[in-house]
Design an enzyme around this catalytic site. Structure first.
Site, PDB file in Angstrom:
ATOM      1  N   GLU A 178      39.598  32.074  58.780  1.00 49.12           N
ATOM      2  CA  GLU A 178      40.083  30.697  58.699  1.00 49.12           C
ATOM      3  C   GLU A 178      40.205  30.064  60.089  1.00 49.12           C
ATOM      4  O   GLU A 178      40.119  28.854  60.232  1.00 49.12           O
ATOM      5  CB  GLU A 178      41.454  30.678  58.007  1.00 49.12           C
ATOM      6  CG  GLU A 178      41.516  29.726  56.846  1.00 49.12           C
ATOM      7  CD  GLU A 178      42.854  29.737  56.109  1.00 49.12           C
ATOM      8  OE1 GLU A 178      43.859  30.236  56.630  1.00 49.12           O
ATOM      9  OE2 GLU A 178      42.887  29.218  54.990  1.00 49.12           O
ATOM     10  N   HIS A 194      30.497  55.915  51.193  1.00 46.94           N
ATOM     11  CA  HIS A 194      29.675  56.332  50.050  1.00 46.94           C
ATOM     12  C   HIS A 194      29.139  55.135  49.281  1.00 46.94           C
ATOM     13  O   HIS A 194      28.643  55.281  48.167  1.00 46.94           O
ATOM     14  CB  HIS A 194      30.498  57.264  49.149  1.00 46.94           C
ATOM     15  CG  HIS A 194      30.906  58.508  49.869  1.00 46.94           C
ATOM     16  ND1 HIS A 194      30.264  59.706  49.707  1.00 46.94           N
ATOM     17  CD2 HIS A 194      31.858  58.718  50.818  1.00 46.94           C
ATOM     18  CE1 HIS A 194      30.815  60.609  50.500  1.00 46.94           C
ATOM     19  NE2 HIS A 194      31.788  60.034  51.188  1.00 46.94           N
ATOM     20  N   LYS A 237      39.678  22.295  46.664  1.00 47.96           N
ATOM     21  CA  LYS A 237      40.880  21.711  46.033  1.00 47.96           C
ATOM     22  C   LYS A 237      40.575  20.310  45.518  1.00 47.96           C
ATOM     23  O   LYS A 237      40.965  19.955  44.402  1.00 47.96           O
ATOM     24  CB  LYS A 237      42.035  21.636  47.035  1.00 47.96           C
ATOM     25  CG  LYS A 237      42.586  22.976  47.455  1.00 47.96           C
ATOM     26  CD  LYS A 237      43.790  22.790  48.353  1.00 47.96           C
ATOM     27  CE  LYS A 237      44.166  24.078  49.050  1.00 47.96           C
ATOM     28  NZ  LYS A 237      45.114  23.900  50.124  1.00 47.96           N
TER      29      LYS A 237
HETATM   30  O1  PA5 Z   1      46.663  29.843  56.863  1.00 46.97           O
HETATM   31  C1  PA5 Z   1      46.888  28.940  56.110  1.00 46.97           C
HETATM   32  O2  PA5 Z   1      47.423  27.909  56.515  1.00 46.97           O
HETATM   33  C2  PA5 Z   1      46.585  29.014  54.622  1.00 46.97           C
HETATM   34  O3  PA5 Z   1      45.951  30.160  54.240  1.00 46.97           O
HETATM   35  C3  PA5 Z   1      47.863  28.906  53.827  1.00 46.97           C
HETATM   36  O4  PA5 Z   1      48.717  29.925  54.239  1.00 46.97           O
HETATM   37  C4  PA5 Z   1      47.633  29.010  52.334  1.00 46.97           C
HETATM   38  O5  PA5 Z   1      46.669  28.071  51.924  1.00 46.97           O
HETATM   39  C5  PA5 Z   1      48.930  28.776  51.577  1.00 46.97           C
HETATM   40  O6  PA5 Z   1      49.460  27.536  51.906  1.00 46.97           O
HETATM   41  P1  PA5 Z   1      50.954  27.171  51.598  1.00 46.97           P
HETATM   42  O7  PA5 Z   1      51.834  28.107  52.324  1.00 46.97           O
HETATM   43  O8  PA5 Z   1      51.104  25.756  52.080  1.00 46.97           O
HETATM   44  O9  PA5 Z   1      51.162  27.276  50.104  1.00 46.97           O
END
Ligand code: PA5
Length: 453
Positions: free
Chosen positions: A289, A310, A424
């Protein structure tokens, strides 16, 4: 206690030491930018000094909330997705007994997870299981609006209130979210839940050392002070004034970027202990990310060895040479198991009699390293002394710091994630969420022309 060690000699065939050293000044400038906020994403640098800044009062508040959940519940459901769950799971799985789930007696609640998928069967089976247990909920969402945890929490809240009544349910629900914004904040205030704040300047995937990770880890019975102490040691060892040659996070960040430039587009994180599986999941999110944007970034993958030797071992040994490996090696296991002597020796294993299983594991590790390096796969070796809180804290901060530096070297903002919004938007349009009327129309049009059938 020993610290993390990194052995980089197995990358020299592709990347001579002098080429790594040449990048040192740039890496140190990137590290400094994490302290002076001079580059992109400077609103999200709260994690950099986090380990050394957690106060005794903050620890005590987390520990006492954990204690209440521990005394009231046999099971605690951690509701969250991505950065709001993977860090806790990484540490809990790494430190827990592998068969915790199957034990009939334990001195801490069983931790289970929800809100990290939208599987109806998963939720049905979880609800059926929880119907016969005394459970509590830690509901974690920074934005407070994420669909997966919100759906799970709505179901589990109803179940808990039906089981124990609204007032007792309130004692067993903790919300961890933004200080002011989001539906979860509003709901927690209305319902008067115990809450913890995720600091504004700490993004989800860097939040494991906030209550997001620390509360579930404390409920599971682990020492969060030692965990944070380990991270604080790495904070010190990778500080802004540490020379490149001694800053392991900076060296790792340089090596992966230099290998990437040479066509090594995939990094495989390797472990030799299945307990680290979810640590790899946390690591994949952290790097994936943070760096996968603007049509660039190493693809972070992971394998559990020797299991995956394996299966994926074939690809790694002889597939396209676009990969490198980063191996997390544990110097000393927590327990001892020796292979017994057998007078019949029908399995031909007597040559191993008296040896520890870990000795066999270590030879598999060494043999694999030699084979993969000779097969064209550069290898970075990271060794921790043992699986305990302190080492986990060190590893977490080591990778967080490396990720920040590495993202800056790559030239991206390592603290945003604009790409995760695309699915989303489509999902909300398809579900006809209020406010998405135009998107709904557009996606229906697209479906009727482009994606027929
Ligand atoms: O790193 C990030 O920001 C994302 O992976 C969020 O942690 C994830 O989408 C969850 O978001 P939230 O904590 O707002 O529900």
């Amino acid at each position: 206690m020993d610290s993390i060690k990194m052995n980089i000699q197995y990358v020299y065939n592709w990347l001579p030491e002098e080429d790594i050293l040449k990048q040192g000044a740039n890496a140190i400038a990137c590290n400094r930018a994490l302290y002076d906020g001079s580059r992109e994403g400077s609103d999200f640098l709260g994690w950099v000094r986090l380990p050394s800044s957690i106060t005794d009062d903050q620890f005590k508040e987390i520990e006492s909330t954990a204690e209440s959940l521990r005394s009231a519940c046999d099971v605690v459901v951690v509701v969250g997705i991505g950065g709001s769950y993977l860090g806790a799971r990484a540490v809990i799985d790494a430190l827990n007994n592998s068969f915790d789930r199957l034990q009939t007696k334990r001195d801490h609640p069983l931790i289970v997870y929800a809100g990290n998928n939208l599987s109806e069967d998963y939720l049905y089976e979880l609800i059926k299981y929880l119907e016969n247990t005394s459970f509590g909920i830690i509901n974690i969402s920074k934005s407070g609006t994420t669909t997966e945890p919100a759906v799970a929490f709505r179901l589990l809240k109803d179940l808990l209130e039906d089981k124990v009544g609204k007032s007792e349910a309130r004692n067993r629900i903790v919300a961890i979210t933004d200080a002011k914004k989001g539906a979860l904040r509003t709901l927690a205030s209305m319902e008067k839940y115990k809450t913890f704040v995720i600091p504004d300047d700490v993004g989800g995937r860097y939040s494991v050392l906030t209550p997001v990770g620390l509360l579930p880890i404390a409920v599971a019975g682990f020492d969060i002070r030692k965990l944070v102490q380990g991270a604080a040691t790495m904070e010190k060892n990778t500080g802004p004034n540490i020379a490149f040659e001694y800053n392991l996070s900076a060296i790792y960040a340089v090596i992966r970027n230099e290998l990437y430039k040479k066509g090594k587009k995939i990094e495989i994180l390797v472990n030799y202990h299945p307990k680290l599986h979810y640590f790899s999941e946390w690591w994949k999110q952290l790097f994936g990310e943070s760096e996968g944007k603007e049509n660039k970034g190493i693809f972070p993958a992971a394998v559990d060895f020797t299991t995956d030797l394996h299966s994926m071992g074939q690809w790694i040994q002889e597939g396209e040479r676009t990969i490198f490996e980063t191996v997390i090696s544990i110097k000393e296991p927590n327990y001892r198991v020796e292979i017994p002597y057998d007078s019949q020796n029908l399995d031909g294993l007597n040559y191993l009699a008296g040896k520890r299983v870990d000795e066999v594991n270590k030879m598999a590790e060494l043999g694999t390293r030699i084979a993969h390096v000779e097969g064209g796969v550069p290898n970075i070796l990271i060794e921790i002394p043992k699986l305990d809180e302190e080492s986990m804290g060190k590893l977490i901060y080591f990778f967080e710091k490396a990720c920040g530096i590495s993202g800056y070297i790559l030239g991206v903002n390592p603290f945003n994630q604009p790409g995760v919004e695309a699915y989303k938007r489509n999902m909300f349009a398809l579900l006809e969420k209020p406010g998405y009327e135009d998107e709904t129309k557009a996606i229906k049009q697209k479906l009727s022309t482009l994606y027929k059938g």
